[in-house]
Scaffold this motif. Sequence first.
Motif, PDB file in Angstrom:
ATOM      1  N   TRP A  75       0.765  -0.899  -0.100  1.00  0.00           N
ATOM      2  CA  TRP A  75       0.393  -0.035  -0.114  1.00  0.00           C
ATOM      3  C   TRP A  75       0.728   1.222  -0.186  1.00  0.00           C
ATOM      4  O   TRP A  75       0.608   2.059  -0.710  1.00  0.00           O
ATOM      5  CB  TRP A  75      -1.265  -0.188   1.328  1.00  0.00           C
ATOM      6  CG  TRP A  75      -1.184   0.781   1.456  1.00  0.00           C
ATOM      7  CD1 TRP A  75      -1.180   2.533   2.221  1.00  0.00           C
ATOM      8  CD2 TRP A  75      -3.033   1.778   0.753  1.00  0.00           C
ATOM      9  NE1 TRP A  75      -2.086   3.088   2.546  1.00  0.00           N
ATOM     10  CE2 TRP A  75      -3.335   2.515   1.542  1.00  0.00           C
ATOM     11  CE3 TRP A  75      -3.422   0.750  -0.049  1.00  0.00           C
ATOM     12  CZ2 TRP A  75      -4.336   3.528   1.393  1.00  0.00           C
ATOM     13  CZ3 TRP A  75      -4.755   1.924  -0.166  1.00  0.00           C
ATOM     14  CH2 TRP A  75      -4.951   3.176  -0.060  1.00  0.00           C
ATOM     15  N   GLU A  76       1.934   1.074   0.856  1.00  0.00           N
ATOM     16  CA  GLU A  76       2.754   2.023   1.178  1.00  0.00           C
ATOM     17  C   GLU A  76       3.539   2.674  -0.438  1.00  0.00           C
ATOM     18  O   GLU A  76       3.650   3.865  -1.286  1.00  0.00           O
ATOM     19  CB  GLU A  76       3.826   1.975   1.983  1.00  0.00           C
ATOM     20  CG  GLU A  76       4.387   3.429   2.233  1.00  0.00           C
ATOM     21  CD  GLU A  76       4.047   4.251   3.262  1.00  0.00           C
ATOM     22  OE1 GLU A  76       2.300   4.066   4.069  1.00  0.00           O
ATOM     23  OE2 GLU A  76       3.755   5.336   2.457  1.00  0.00           O
ATOM     24  N   GLU A  77       4.053   1.869  -0.691  1.00  0.00           N
ATOM     25  CA  GLU A  77       4.636   2.183  -1.958  1.00  0.00           C
ATOM     26  C   GLU A  77       4.047   2.717  -3.076  1.00  0.00           C
ATOM     27  O   GLU A  77       3.530   3.522  -4.284  1.00  0.00           O
ATOM     28  CB  GLU A  77       5.255   0.508  -2.945  1.00  0.00           C
ATOM     29  CG  GLU A  77       6.422   0.069  -1.915  1.00  0.00           C
ATOM     30  CD  GLU A  77       7.112  -1.428  -2.667  1.00  0.00           C
ATOM     31  OE1 GLU A  77       7.916  -1.906  -2.351  1.00  0.00           O
ATOM     32  OE2 GLU A  77       6.350  -2.066  -2.476  1.00  0.00           O
ATOM     33  N   ILE A  78       2.686   1.777  -3.181  1.00  0.00           N
ATOM     34  CA  ILE A  78       1.526   2.165  -4.346  1.00  0.00           C
ATOM     35  C   ILE A  78       0.994   3.665  -4.048  1.00  0.00           C
ATOM     36  O   ILE A  78       0.808   5.097  -5.632  1.00  0.00           O
ATOM     37  CB  ILE A  78       0.207   0.961  -4.643  1.00  0.00           C
ATOM     38  CG1 ILE A  78       0.706  -0.255  -5.151  1.00  0.00           C
ATOM     39  CG2 ILE A  78      -0.774   1.953  -5.151  1.00  0.00           C
ATOM     40  CD1 ILE A  78       0.008  -0.748  -4.942  1.00  0.00           C
ATOM     41  N   ILE A  79       1.102   3.865  -2.954  1.00  0.00           N
ATOM     42  CA  ILE A  79       0.558   5.948  -2.400  1.00  0.00           C
ATOM     43  C   ILE A  79       1.310   6.497  -2.405  1.00  0.00           C
ATOM     44  O   ILE A  79       1.441   7.974  -2.409  1.00  0.00           O
ATOM     45  CB  ILE A  79      -0.248   5.987  -1.346  1.00  0.00           C
ATOM     46  CG1 ILE A  79       0.550   5.623  -0.221  1.00  0.00           C
ATOM     47  CG2 ILE A  79      -1.827   4.283  -1.652  1.00  0.00           C
ATOM     48  CD1 ILE A  79      -0.280   5.645   1.161  1.00  0.00           C
TER      49      ILE A  79
END
Lengths: 267, 202
Positions: A20-24
């Motif tokens: 999630w962190e990478e994607i956002i």
Amino acid sequence: GLATLAGGKAQASELEPNSWEEIISYNNFYEFGTGKGDPAQHAHRLTTSPWTVTIDGMVDRPGDYKFDEIMAAMTIEERIYRFRCVEAWSMVIPWNGFELKDLLDLAGVQESAKYVAFETLYRPEEMVGQRFGTLDWPYVEGLRLDEAMHPLTLMATGIYGKTIPNQNGAPLRLVVPWKYGFKSIKSIVKITLTDKQPPTSWNKALGREYGFYSNVNPEVDHPRWSQATERRIGGGLFAKRIPTLMFNGYEKEVASLYEGMDLRRFY
Amino acid sequence: MIDALNTYARKVPVWVIYLIGGAYPFWLLWLGLSGGLGVDPAKAMEHALGERALQLLILGLAITPLRKLVGLNLIKFRRGIGVTAFYLVLSHLLVWLVLDVQLLDQIWADILKRPYITIGMLGFVLMIPLAITSNNWSVRRLGKQWRVLHKLTYGVSLLGGLHFVMLAKGFQWEPLLYLGSVVLLLMIRLKGIPSVRTRSRA
């Protein structure tokens, strides 16, 4: 409930989604700045409710469709897709959304329509990058009708089962997994059915580098870099590049759309 | 104010530049390994090194105009700035080769086929003779020729600025501001810079 795609081969189960962190945190959304971290930093200013999508042109039921009405009419499912940026980095993203076809059916596509044009919101008071002439705003994109109606073509409204964050294109964005990321236009406010190939933002800005089709193709280089391999985000400093797959790995599903076309010419 | 800055600059030893510049790529490497450079650390490292090198080149070009126009004397730092810029360009190149492109056969193709890489590479190659002759022995040995040779920094800076402009997507101000600074610093040399150095020191 999260249904799975019937033609499930496309989302090969060995695909490990990015965090999630990478994607956002790593986004290209020039409406909020050209740096990869700019969207995460500035997109919170964007108001996404209320939201209306105007569907017009060659449709039986043109009009302003409220986001909530659209959501009430659609079935949300999860699709785990590869995402390949034209800049040669990639991710795997678990989208939630509905097929674009279902939305187009809601409006009733007329026989004469051949293309679908999309437009992003233009609101420079909230989208700080629009105060600079990086691109000719608003951002516009387009698909051929058969590409738009393809079962892989998604309108995403969520990621990891959560509402899609603003920096990823809230409240609804296109996802065309076999094309370079910039085709997957974000924060859509207008969809127009037309019989002419619509202009697209990056093609207008640099036509020699960005074509209308922009299908992922390891054999057709970008003039400034090779497209044969890609860096998968999340592998750390010493991650090996991985080979880029024809049509981003969706060749079986979509190659027939381009039969007989010279993909070097129609890049 | 200028006098105070000059006094301060006299006290700062030149090795400070070599120390900070020398440690910088390793600091980035540590950040990259510990998650401090975001989710795409190789690219972040590559960009940071390139941008820092370009900033140093511009700083190097600014030293003579600063001395002549406002009387600020930073000349003793100029060699350190130039050598450090070369070192950062070399690091930038290594990160690109080893962490980004990775494939040796593709690297040659890239250098020949992609104009922004050709231009960056040319800038790097032109820096090599400058780095090699950045020592007292060479300055003595080459005499007047040394000054002529080191005017290559003008070309190197232009190529560096151009390299950055050419790799930007869309219309972006930042790389244009860097190239603009280089062009400005070269243009004010064309006419010869009037000297205000002889101001009273009282």
